[in-house]
Motif scaffolding. Structure first.
Motif, PDB file in Angstrom:
ATOM      1  N   GLU A  24      58.465  37.730  31.952  1.00  0.00           N
ATOM      2  CA  GLU A  24      57.163  38.285  31.738  1.00  0.00           C
ATOM      3  C   GLU A  24      57.077  39.670  32.405  1.00  0.00           C
ATOM      4  O   GLU A  24      56.527  40.760  31.778  1.00  0.00           O
ATOM      5  N   CYS A  59      58.924  42.111  30.211  1.00  0.00           N
ATOM      6  CA  CYS A  59      58.222  42.446  28.741  1.00  0.00           C
ATOM      7  C   CYS A  59      57.138  43.489  29.316  1.00  0.00           C
ATOM      8  O   CYS A  59      56.782  44.356  28.817  1.00  0.00           O
ATOM      9  N   ASP A  60      56.328  43.294  30.647  1.00  0.00           N
ATOM     10  CA  ASP A  60      55.258  44.259  30.998  1.00  0.00           C
ATOM     11  C   ASP A  60      55.954  45.367  31.188  1.00  0.00           C
ATOM     12  O   ASP A  60      55.097  46.398  31.099  1.00  0.00           O
ATOM     13  N   THR A  61      57.094  45.510  31.633  1.00  0.00           N
ATOM     14  CA  THR A  61      57.549  46.815  32.063  1.00  0.00           C
ATOM     15  C   THR A  61      58.513  47.758  30.972  1.00  0.00           C
ATOM     16  O   THR A  61      58.872  48.825  31.406  1.00  0.00           O
TER      17      THR A  61
END
Length: 189
Positions: free
Chosen positions: A96, A99-101
């Motif tokens: 997570e 994917c967020d970065t």
């Protein structure tokens, strides 16, 4: 030697507790190459300079794999979180965060998994350049446990061995000593 940014894991690189990184790109980075760890190398503001945060690292391997593998193979995922410098994260949390970065990244994205070695490697050469004519050389062999051993115990799991190339069964290096992967070579001296 290319610069590689470790903005999210600067301290882990300084502490040398990270020996794997995942990247969206870096498809052509070959084992045996040296990479210079830096804090940040893109998006620098006027007056900012590239800051080296650790000595160059030696690329051991670079392969593509789905990010989801960390979640689907829980034991592998937790080992990889540790090697990425995030032992406190679960594999799902790591995916997570990744994917967020990273723009347009999902758990199904194929990413480059780059493994590297912090040791200075002075005097050692990439295995891709080792002679395959039967010449006796020295190779540095690392057992799989080297990657999981405490820093103070790593030397137990590597050995410098005399070796030479044999053309038997497609060819390969032969040596007496510890079982593992040969990661570098140098001429016998």
């Amino acid at each position: 030697m290319p610069n590689m940014s470790f903005a999210l894991t600067t301290q882990q690189m300084v502490d040398q507790t990270k020996d794997v990184t995942r990247r969206m790109g870096w498809l052509k980075l070959q084992p045996g190459k040296l990479v210079q760890p830096v804090k940040k190398c893109m998006g620098l503001k006027p007056g900012e300079k590239i800051e080296q945060i650790a000595p160059p690292v030696w690329v051991i391997s670079n392969r593509r794999e789905p990010l989801r593998r960390l979640i689907n193979q829980a034991d592998y995922g937790q080992r990889e979180c540790n090697r990425e410098g995030f032992p406190e994260m679960t594999p799902r949390q790591f995916v997570e965060m990744f994917c967020d970065t990273h723009a347009k990244c999902t758990p199904d994205s194929e990413v480059s998994r780059i493994e590297f070695d912090h040791s200075a490697m002075l005097g050692w050469l990439p295995m891709t350049t080792a002679p395959k004519d039967g010449t006796q050389i020295e190779i540095l062999v690392r057992h799989l446990n080297w990657f999981y051993a405490k820093r103070s115990e790593k030397n137990r799991w590597q050995q410098e061995c005399k070796a030479s190339w044999l053309d038997f069964n497609g060819g390969g290096f032969s040596w007496d000593g510890i079982m593992g992967d040969h990661i570098a070579w140098r001429p016998r001296g």
